[in-house]
Design a protein around this motif. Sequence first.
Motif, PDB file in Angstrom:
ATOM      1  N   GLU A  41       6.418  18.421  -3.074  1.00 56.75           N
ATOM      2  CA  GLU A  41       5.289  19.356  -3.108  1.00 56.75           C
ATOM      3  C   GLU A  41       5.203  20.165  -1.812  1.00 56.75           C
ATOM      4  O   GLU A  41       4.940  21.371  -1.833  1.00 56.75           O
ATOM      5  CB  GLU A  41       3.992  18.570  -3.334  1.00 56.75           C
ATOM      6  N   ASN A  44       3.733   3.624  -1.705  1.00 56.11           N
ATOM      7  CA  ASN A  44       4.424   3.927  -2.956  1.00 56.11           C
ATOM      8  C   ASN A  44       5.503   4.957  -2.646  1.00 56.11           C
ATOM      9  O   ASN A  44       5.214   6.114  -2.314  1.00 56.11           O
ATOM     10  CB  ASN A  44       3.445   4.470  -3.994  1.00 56.11           C
ATOM     11  N   ASP A  52       7.548   6.441  -4.593  1.00 58.32           N
ATOM     12  CA  ASP A  52       7.565   7.558  -5.540  1.00 58.32           C
ATOM     13  C   ASP A  52       6.551   8.629  -5.142  1.00 58.32           C
ATOM     14  O   ASP A  52       6.831   9.839  -5.217  1.00 58.32           O
ATOM     15  CB  ASP A  52       7.274   7.060  -6.953  1.00 58.32           C
ATOM     16  N   LYS A  53       5.377   8.181  -4.686  1.00 57.94           N
ATOM     17  CA  LYS A  53       4.356   9.136  -4.246  1.00 57.94           C
ATOM     18  C   LYS A  53       4.815   9.881  -2.998  1.00 57.94           C
ATOM     19  O   LYS A  53       4.533  11.084  -2.840  1.00 57.94           O
ATOM     20  CB  LYS A  53       3.040   8.404  -3.973  1.00 57.94           C
ATOM     21  N   ILE A  54       5.521   9.180  -2.130  1.00 61.95           N
ATOM     22  CA  ILE A  54       6.019   9.840  -0.914  1.00 61.95           C
ATOM     23  C   ILE A  54       7.041  10.910  -1.273  1.00 61.95           C
ATOM     24  O   ILE A  54       7.034  12.026  -0.727  1.00 61.95           O
ATOM     25  CB  ILE A  54       6.625   8.802   0.046  1.00 61.95           C
ATOM     26  N   GLU A  55       7.954  10.597  -2.214  1.00 63.63           N
ATOM     27  CA  GLU A  55       8.936  11.593  -2.639  1.00 63.63           C
ATOM     28  C   GLU A  55       8.266  12.783  -3.305  1.00 63.63           C
ATOM     29  O   GLU A  55       8.648  13.945  -3.063  1.00 63.63           O
ATOM     30  CB  GLU A  55       9.937  10.940  -3.587  1.00 63.63           C
ATOM     31  N   ASP A  56       7.246  12.512  -4.130  1.00 57.60           N
ATOM     32  CA  ASP A  56       6.520  13.620  -4.761  1.00 57.60           C
ATOM     33  C   ASP A  56       5.824  14.481  -3.713  1.00 57.60           C
ATOM     34  O   ASP A  56       5.783  15.714  -3.826  1.00 57.60           O
ATOM     35  CB  ASP A  56       5.495  13.067  -5.757  1.00 57.60           C
ATOM     36  N   LEU A  57       5.276  13.828  -2.698  1.00 59.29           N
ATOM     37  CA  LEU A  57       4.608  14.567  -1.639  1.00 59.29           C
ATOM     38  C   LEU A  57       5.593  15.459  -0.887  1.00 59.29           C
ATOM     39  O   LEU A  57       5.284  16.616  -0.550  1.00 59.29           O
ATOM     40  CB  LEU A  57       3.933  13.583  -0.680  1.00 59.29           C
ATOM     41  N   LYS A 100       0.811  -1.213   0.000  1.00 57.01           N
ATOM     42  CA  LYS A 100       0.000   0.000   0.000  1.00 57.01           C
ATOM     43  C   LYS A 100       0.848   1.268   0.000  1.00 57.01           C
ATOM     44  O   LYS A 100       0.302   2.367  -0.083  1.00 57.01           O
ATOM     45  CB  LYS A 100      -0.910   0.003   1.223  1.00 57.01           C
TER      46      LYS A 100
END
Length: 225
Positions: free
Chosen positions: A133, A123, A125-130, A121
């Motif tokens: 941001e 990701n 990559d999503k954590i790095e993008d967050l 569950k």
Amino acid sequence: MHRLFGSNKKKEKPTLTGAITTADLRVGSMDGKIKALDVELAKYRDQMKAMRDGPAKNAVKARAMRVLKQKKMYEGQRDQMQQHVFNMEQASFATDNLRDTIVTVEAMQLANKELKNQYKKVNIDKIEDLQDEMADLLEQANDVQETLGRTYGLPDDLDEADLDAELEALGDELLMEDEEETPSYLQENAPEPEFPETNELTDPTKKQEVKLDEYGLPEAPMKTT
């Protein structure tokens, strides 16, 4: 009915714990028998000490020999049973350790499976993008604060020389205001008051000239209307 068709009750399987308990009871029973034989041997010993050599003493000795053989037999069985108990306790200890190991392994496997399901569950990559941001939003917030903190209509061409001159002038103004508010007699550099010179009438060191009348008396001052 049970005699004709038999009973459906299942026979319980033997366990090491039950076997150890049964063996301990048997060892205790043998110890009791051995103690009873010791008492009987002590009685025969006392009897033989008080008897003379002969058939009677030999008969008592034969009974004592039979009791001694029984005691040795019980002692051998007891020692053998105690060894059995020791072996079963070792086997029980090993079984318990193995059972605990199996439970530990199962728990670790379950935890491993749960971790894998949870990581599915997540990701990265999503954590790095967050994170990127969030950094951009914080930078924008700082820019907004700097923009709101701007000043308008203030000169930008002032230097340190202007600042020193302003401070010096400000100090002079404050000093003048203090002098105006402070009475002259309390000022440190105030000039000493000037008093008029004393005339001849008020100077005690000088003799005053008094006019005399025709009788030699001092004339009274004339009143002016």
